[in-house]
Design an enzyme around this catalytic site. Structure first.
Site, PDB file in Angstrom:
ATOM      1  N   ASP A  83       0.868  -1.164   0.000  1.00  0.00           N
ATOM      2  CA  ASP A  83       0.000   0.000   0.000  1.00  0.00           C
ATOM      3  C   ASP A  83       0.913   1.225   0.000  1.00  0.00           C
ATOM      4  O   ASP A  83       1.926   1.237   0.712  1.00  0.00           O
ATOM      5  CB  ASP A  83      -0.893  -0.003   1.246  1.00  0.00           C
ATOM      6  CG  ASP A  83      -1.771   1.232   1.326  1.00  0.00           C
ATOM      7  OD1 ASP A  83      -2.585   1.437   0.410  1.00  0.00           O
ATOM      8  OD2 ASP A  83      -1.613   2.009   2.284  1.00  0.00           O
ATOM      9  N   LYS A  84       0.604   2.242  -0.789  1.00  0.00           N
ATOM     10  CA  LYS A  84       1.534   3.358  -0.962  1.00  0.00           C
ATOM     11  C   LYS A  84       1.663   4.239   0.272  1.00  0.00           C
ATOM     12  O   LYS A  84       2.739   4.397   0.838  1.00  0.00           O
ATOM     13  CB  LYS A  84       1.112   4.227  -2.160  1.00  0.00           C
ATOM     14  CG  LYS A  84       2.086   5.401  -2.414  1.00  0.00           C
ATOM     15  CD  LYS A  84       1.647   6.234  -3.597  1.00  0.00           C
ATOM     16  CE  LYS A  84       0.529   7.191  -3.214  1.00  0.00           C
ATOM     17  NZ  LYS A  84       0.987   8.283  -2.307  1.00  0.00           N
ATOM     18  N   GLY A 137      -5.191   4.411  -3.738  1.00  0.00           N
ATOM     19  CA  GLY A 137      -6.412   5.079  -4.183  1.00  0.00           C
ATOM     20  C   GLY A 137      -6.122   6.369  -4.909  1.00  0.00           C
ATOM     21  O   GLY A 137      -7.034   7.029  -5.413  1.00  0.00           O
TER      22      GLY A 137
END
Length: 361
Positions: free
Chosen positions: A42-43, A192
């Site tokens: 996840d970034k 996202g």
């Protein structure tokens, strides 16, 4: 010796991992790490610091930058999102008076909504613009080329300004990606954020695949898609939104500083937010497997030779193994297995050391 071969290794590996800042909740997760094909990061908060800052503000007609920022900060006041905190911090640093907001609500991957001075104020990304049927401000294109995170402020359905934010990439992230590639592991990033922002980060870090614009509820589905391709996935995340994906992955790895929900869904928990800690888990998994094989070969090989001797297989040619020697050999095999397992303690699981060792092989 056969009875001790595996349990000793597992026990020492678990203890060694805990001392190195890695909590193994599921021992099968540790076993699986040696066979993973891809690590899915996840970034925000994992590859990046998770502490974005406002870098630019572009007001719309009839508004100035301070007013746009103050209204955005008011709408974001009740949000716990890192971007919200960055906006509130920027307003505080400018000494702005932030009006009181009511009727706060938040929609994942869309943005926030609140009532400020009788007007509906919304702040969010591209999905918000779709909902209000509005177009982004012209400056957004230039910001996007720079890899900025772009949010728009909307009052009563009309765009009143845009904000550019940047989330600094962790300096250790590049080293983690390079080391994973050296191990033959594919690196995937999921976020996202808009595609342009995600691609900029992916390009800078040399990431193999970038999954951008993914809604929180769709992350688990993206993990499942990778698995259907025949890829064994280890997922690294820290937020509530990551919990379903962590549970779906072959190995779920939670950042210890993350949420309780994420930690509860993972099989491995990292005490630090350093992405290089994933390398420590892989190295421990592979080292543990090597020790298990070595112990089984020693214990099995010893029994294949010593048991027939003790049974007198060579008695017809005059060789009889004395019981005292058999007792010594029995003890010796157990000692060898125990000492071999203890060699795992020499493994340095410091993230920096793990990355350096992988890169210098």
């Amino acid at each position: 010796a056969l009875g001790l071969a595996i349990p000793l290794v597992v026990s020492i590996a678990t203890e060694r991992a805990a001392r190195g800042g890695v909590l193994i909740k599921d021992r099968l997760a540790l076993e699986s790490m040696r066979t993973i094909d891809a690590v899915l990061f996840d970034k925000t908060g994992t590859l990046t610091r998770g502490e974005p800052v406002v870098t630019a503000i572009e007001p719309g007609a009839g508004f100035d930058a301070d007013t746009v920022l103050a209204l955005a900060a008011a709408a974001e006041a009740s949000s716990e999102h890192p971007l919200a905190k960055a906006i509130i911090r920027a307003a505080t640093e400018r000494g702005l008076t932030v009006p009181f907001a009511t009727d706060f609500s938040s929609s994942p991957a869309v943005g926030v909504t609140a009532t400020v001075d009788g007007h509906q104020i919304r702040v969010g990304g591209p999905y918000l613009l779709e909902e209000v049927d509005a177009t982004e401000m012209a400056v957004a294109g230039r910001w996007r080329e720079d890899g900025a995170i772009i949010l728009h402020a909307v009052r009563d359905g009309v765009v009143i300004g845009a904000l550019a934010l940047a989330d600094e990439i962790r300096p250790e992230s590049r080293e983690a990606v390079d080391a994973l590639h050296k191990l033959g592991v594919q690196v995937v990033m999921i976020t996202g954020d808009a595609e342009a922002v995600a691609e900029a980060v992916g390009k800078e870090l040399g990431i193999d695949r970038v999954l951008a614009g993914v809604r929180p509820e769709d992350k688990a589905a993206k993990v499942a898609e990778l698995q259907r391709e025949g890829i064994k996935v280890a997922m690294v995340g820290d937020g509530v939104n990551d919990a379903p994906a962590l549970a779906q992955a072959d190995v779920g790895i939670a950042i210890g500083a993350g949420t309780d929900v994420a930690i509860g869904s993972a099989g491995v928990i990292l005490a630090s937010s350093d992405p290089r800690s994933v390398l420590s888990v892989i190295e421990l998994s592979r080292a543990s497997y090597r020790k298990m094989k070595q112990n089984l070969w020693w214990a099995g090989g010893y029994n294949l030779i010593a048991v027939p001797l003790a049974a007198g297989v060579l008695a017809p040619i005059g060789f009889i193994l004395p019981m005292s020697v058999g007792a010594i050999l029995m003890s010796l095999s157990t000692i060898v297995v125990a000492l071999n397992a203890q060699l795992l303690r020499r493994l340095d699981l410091n993230p920096e050391t793990s990355a350096r060792q992988v890169l210098t092989r």
